[in-house]
Design a protein around this motif. Sequence first.
Motif, PDB file in Angstrom:
ATOM      1  N   MET A  17       0.832  -1.192   0.000  1.00 17.93           N
ATOM      2  CA  MET A  17       0.000   0.000   0.000  1.00 17.93           C
ATOM      3  C   MET A  17       0.868   1.244   0.000  1.00 17.93           C
ATOM      4  N   ASN A  18       0.413   2.268  -0.648  1.00 22.00           N
ATOM      5  CA  ASN A  18       1.111   3.536  -0.696  1.00 22.00           C
ATOM      6  C   ASN A  18       1.046   4.196   0.679  1.00 22.00           C
ATOM      7  N   GLU A  19       2.195   4.492   1.273  1.00 21.73           N
ATOM      8  CA  GLU A  19       2.236   5.093   2.602  1.00 21.73           C
ATOM      9  C   GLU A  19       1.609   6.487   2.611  1.00 21.73           C
ATOM     10  N   ASP A  20       1.574   7.162   1.465  1.00 25.09           N
ATOM     11  CA  ASP A  20       1.026   8.512   1.382  1.00 25.09           C
ATOM     12  C   ASP A  20      -0.464   8.512   1.060  1.00 25.09           C
ATOM     13  N   GLN A  21      -1.099   7.342   1.012  1.00 23.99           N
ATOM     14  CA  GLN A  21      -2.505   7.223   0.673  1.00 23.99           C
ATOM     15  C   GLN A  21      -3.342   8.023   1.675  1.00 23.99           C
ATOM     16  N   GLU A  22      -4.197   8.905   1.157  1.00 21.66           N
ATOM     17  CA  GLU A  22      -5.101   9.644   2.022  1.00 21.66           C
ATOM     18  C   GLU A  22      -6.203   8.723   2.500  1.00 21.66           C
ATOM     19  N   GLN A  23      -6.601   8.924   3.743  1.00 19.85           N
ATOM     20  CA  GLN A  23      -7.678   8.121   4.304  1.00 19.85           C
ATOM     21  C   GLN A  23      -8.675   9.034   5.017  1.00 19.85           C
ATOM     22  N   ILE A  24      -9.925   8.584   5.048  1.00 22.96           N
ATOM     23  CA  ILE A  24     -10.951   9.278   5.802  1.00 22.96           C
ATOM     24  C   ILE A  24     -11.729   8.245   6.606  1.00 22.96           C
ATOM     25  N   THR A  25     -12.397   8.715   7.636  1.00 22.36           N
ATOM     26  CA  THR A  25     -13.235   7.849   8.450  1.00 22.36           C
ATOM     27  C   THR A  25     -14.684   8.266   8.259  1.00 22.36           C
ATOM     28  N   LEU A  26     -15.532   7.297   7.946  1.00 26.11           N
ATOM     29  CA  LEU A  26     -16.967   7.543   7.851  1.00 26.11           C
ATOM     30  C   LEU A  26     -17.635   6.967   9.089  1.00 26.11           C
ATOM     31  N   VAL A  27     -18.636   7.697   9.586  1.00 29.97           N
ATOM     32  CA  VAL A  27     -19.399   7.249  10.739  1.00 29.97           C
ATOM     33  C   VAL A  27     -20.808   6.948  10.257  1.00 29.97           C
ATOM     34  N   ASP A  28     -21.272   5.712  10.492  1.00 29.17           N
ATOM     35  CA  ASP A  28     -22.618   5.347  10.034  1.00 29.17           C
ATOM     36  C   ASP A  28     -23.674   5.779  11.047  1.00 29.17           C
ATOM     37  N   GLU A  29     -24.935   5.471  10.745  1.00 25.90           N
ATOM     38  CA  GLU A  29     -26.054   5.907  11.578  1.00 25.90           C
ATOM     39  C   GLU A  29     -26.017   5.294  12.981  1.00 25.90           C
ATOM     40  N   ASN A  30     -25.260   4.224  13.167  1.00 24.12           N
ATOM     41  CA  ASN A  30     -25.129   3.584  14.481  1.00 24.12           C
ATOM     42  C   ASN A  30     -23.928   4.114  15.264  1.00 24.12           C
ATOM     43  N   GLY A  31     -23.188   5.041  14.666  1.00 28.51           N
ATOM     44  CA  GLY A  31     -22.006   5.586  15.321  1.00 28.51           C
ATOM     45  C   GLY A  31     -20.752   4.760  15.101  1.00 28.51           C
ATOM     46  N   ASP A  32     -20.849   3.721  14.261  1.00 28.78           N
ATOM     47  CA  ASP A  32     -19.685   2.888  13.965  1.00 28.78           C
ATOM     48  C   ASP A  32     -18.789   3.597  12.956  1.00 28.78           C
ATOM     49  N   GLU A  33     -17.485   3.547  13.193  1.00 31.69           N
ATOM     50  CA  GLU A  33     -16.525   4.185  12.305  1.00 31.69           C
ATOM     51  C   GLU A  33     -15.888   3.148  11.385  1.00 31.69           C
ATOM     52  N   GLU A  34     -15.677   3.546  10.116  1.00 28.19           N
ATOM     53  CA  GLU A  34     -14.995   2.682   9.166  1.00 28.19           C
ATOM     54  C   GLU A  34     -13.996   3.529   8.381  1.00 28.19           C
ATOM     55  N   LEU A  35     -12.791   3.003   8.207  1.00 29.22           N
ATOM     56  CA  LEU A  35     -11.716   3.708   7.518  1.00 29.22           C
ATOM     57  C   LEU A  35     -11.784   3.437   6.018  1.00 29.22           C
ATOM     58  N   TYR A  36     -11.629   4.499   5.219  1.00 25.78           N
ATOM     59  CA  TYR A  36     -11.656   4.404   3.761  1.00 25.78           C
ATOM     60  C   TYR A  36     -10.421   5.070   3.187  1.00 25.78           C
ATOM     61  N   ASP A  37      -9.914   4.505   2.085  1.00 23.60           N
ATOM     62  CA  ASP A  37      -8.857   5.139   1.296  1.00 23.60           C
ATOM     63  C   ASP A  37      -9.512   6.039   0.264  1.00 23.60           C
ATOM     64  N   VAL A  38      -8.896   7.192  -0.002  1.00 24.35           N
ATOM     65  CA  VAL A  38      -9.391   8.109  -1.023  1.00 24.35           C
ATOM     66  C   VAL A  38      -8.806   7.687  -2.368  1.00 24.35           C
ATOM     67  N   LEU A  39      -9.686   7.366  -3.321  1.00 24.99           N
ATOM     68  CA  LEU A  39      -9.228   7.025  -4.670  1.00 24.99           C
ATOM     69  C   LEU A  39      -8.805   8.300  -5.384  1.00 24.99           C
ATOM     70  N   PHE A  40      -9.704   9.284  -5.451  1.00 20.28           N
ATOM     71  CA  PHE A  40      -9.379  10.608  -5.965  1.00 20.28           C
ATOM     72  C   PHE A  40     -10.523  11.563  -5.681  1.00 20.28           C
ATOM     73  N   THR A  41     -10.244  12.858  -5.855  1.00 17.10           N
ATOM     74  CA  THR A  41     -11.257  13.904  -5.763  1.00 17.10           C
ATOM     75  C   THR A  41     -11.212  14.696  -7.062  1.00 17.10           C
ATOM     76  N   PHE A  42     -12.326  15.338  -7.399  1.00 24.08           N
ATOM     77  CA  PHE A  42     -12.347  16.175  -8.600  1.00 24.08           C
ATOM     78  C   PHE A  42     -13.476  17.196  -8.489  1.00 24.08           C
ATOM     79  N   GLU A  43     -13.379  18.236  -9.314  1.00 30.02           N
ATOM     80  CA  GLU A  43     -14.396  19.279  -9.375  1.00 30.02           C
ATOM     81  C   GLU A  43     -15.198  19.146 -10.662  1.00 30.02           C
ATOM     82  N   SER A  44     -16.468  19.511 -10.601  1.00 31.78           N
ATOM     83  CA  SER A  44     -17.308  19.556 -11.797  1.00 31.78           C
ATOM     84  C   SER A  44     -17.862  20.960 -11.951  1.00 31.78           C
ATOM     85  N   ASP A  45     -17.470  21.630 -13.033  1.00 32.68           N
ATOM     86  CA  ASP A  45     -18.007  22.955 -13.321  1.00 32.68           C
ATOM     87  C   ASP A  45     -19.495  22.881 -13.655  1.00 32.68           C
ATOM     88  N   ASP A  46     -19.901  21.784 -14.322  1.00 32.97           N
ATOM     89  CA  ASP A  46     -21.303  21.639 -14.729  1.00 32.97           C
ATOM     90  C   ASP A  46     -22.249  21.617 -13.535  1.00 32.97           C
TER      91      ASP A  46
END
Length: 103
Positions: free
Chosen positions: A1-30
Amino acid sequence: MNEDQEQITLVDENGDEELYDVLFTFESDDFGKSYILIYPAGKSEDEEVDIQAYALPADDDPANPSGGDLQLIESDDEWDMVESVLNTFLADGTIDPNAGKQG
């Protein structure tokens, strides 16, 4: 795994946390929004993963997301655009902000 991989934590409706890797982000002018595509952390490169997409909060910078409540993508047109950008990324490893452009 890439050591520089960005990660975020999502919290579901039960308050449980799960870690996710960010694939990418982008902007849409439309759509005047920025988007983030994520997948569950800890998956190997050859494993099939469930990629999730969300709109970032209005004032968040897609180059450096700071957190906050991710927004669900609700319109079919937005989903079509996000799918088109993802398919371009998966096909050649680049992000095409013009993919799925209206008009």
